[in-house]
Design an enzyme around this catalytic site. Structure first.
Site, PDB file in Angstrom:
ATOM      1  N   HIS A 164      21.942   7.103 -40.294  1.00  0.00           N
ATOM      2  CA  HIS A 164      20.754   6.476 -40.864  1.00  0.00           C
ATOM      3  C   HIS A 164      20.333   5.270 -40.024  1.00  0.00           C
ATOM      4  CE1 HIS A 164      18.126   4.356 -43.694  1.00  0.00           C
ATOM      5  NE2 HIS A 164      17.966   5.519 -44.293  1.00  0.00           N
ATOM      6  N   GLU A 222      12.702  10.510 -40.704  1.00  0.00           N
ATOM      7  CA  GLU A 222      11.984   9.333 -41.167  1.00  0.00           C
ATOM      8  C   GLU A 222      11.687   8.455 -39.958  1.00  0.00           C
ATOM      9  OE1 GLU A 222      12.214   5.698 -44.416  1.00  0.00           O
ATOM     10  OE2 GLU A 222      14.030   6.799 -43.930  1.00  0.00           O
TER      11      GLU A 222
END
Length: 266
Positions: free
Chosen positions: A112, A184
């Protein structure tokens, strides 16, 4: 000014995957209460039961064991938000992929943007974590995204390179295992304006095409994911990686219903 149209709809892969990571927002009791409500609401949901909609939940480490118990008799899968890049050893405070798998976890988040920014995780660490996850039969939720705002073509190239790097240590057998790519754009995290629908659609479609040789791979979108996004993306993504919007169990259920309606229309 009119927004550019979303690209034509390709054939959608099945199932639609919806996941949520609680990050460090929820406390212990709040985590269990949310999971109990979801288990009650979705245990008999037709699209979840028959596999048209696949669900996973990533709680904080101390809550994984009771969350696994709550979802034991449901189709909802559980996973970790992180794992260490070595199988085992003297790594105080870390959690191994072996332990997650032994507990019954199915998924684990890898790479992430926050892990990269706050904890210095680089491409080598991400590749090692991906290999460890696959080596223990876990499905990596591999997070990718471009750093700078630009054209979709450049974003696709950046994210394809990140995927290839993350899989660089995997064996051919491991590369054939299930994999979830969570896209993302890093520049959109916390920004006043999220990425546009055409940008999201183009990048996710470009990544799906890149993964054509990986039939067990899917591409989900994780930026400002909320109600109607699946519908507005017109099947260009394989699902969503949800955040704070889904902290309300009713909101999570509403997105499951939206996914079920889309799954039924194909």
């Amino acid at each position: 000014m009119a927004q550019d149209p979303v690209p034509p709809v390709p054939a959608r892969r099945s199932p639609i995957t919806l996941g949520i990571s609680f990050k460090m927002y929820f406390g212990y009791a709040q985590t269990l209460e949310w999971c109990r409500q979801i288990a009650q609401r979705l245990n008999t949901h037709p699209a979840v039961v028959d596999g048209r909609v696949s669900l996973f939940v990533l709680p904080s480490f101390p809550a994984i064991a009771p969350v696994l118990e709550i979802f034991a008799d449901t189709p909802v899968e559980v996973g970790g938000q992180n794992l260490y890049q070595s199988p085992n050893g003297a790594y105080t405070g870390e959690v191994s992929g072996a332990m997650l798998a032994e507990m019954g976890c199915r998924y684990v988040e890898v790479g992430h943007a926050e892990r990269q920014r706050l904890f210095g995780e680089d491409s080598e660490i991400i590749a090692a974590k991906t290999q460890v996850a696959l080596g223990h039969g876990l499905v990596p939720v591999l997070c990718v995204g471009e750093a700078q705002r630009g054209e979709p073509e450049q974003a696709i190239a950046d994210c394809r390179a990140q995927i290839d790097s993350a899989l660089g240590r995997a064996t051919p057998t491991q590369r054939a295992q299930p994999l979830v790519i969570a896209y993302e754009p890093h520049w959109a995290i916390g920004a006043a304006q999220p990425a546009s629908l055409p940008h999201i659609a183009a990048v996710c479609q470009g990544l799906r095409e890149h993964l054509n040789s990986h039939p067990a791979a899917s591409v989900i979108y994780g930026g400002s994911a909320g109600p109607d996004l699946l519908t507005r993306l017109a099947g260009q993504v394989d699902g969503l990686f949800l955040g704070r919007f889904a902290h309300d169990p009713a909101a999570f259920e509403a997105i499951v219903d939206e996914a079920a309606a889309l799954a039924s229309s194909h």
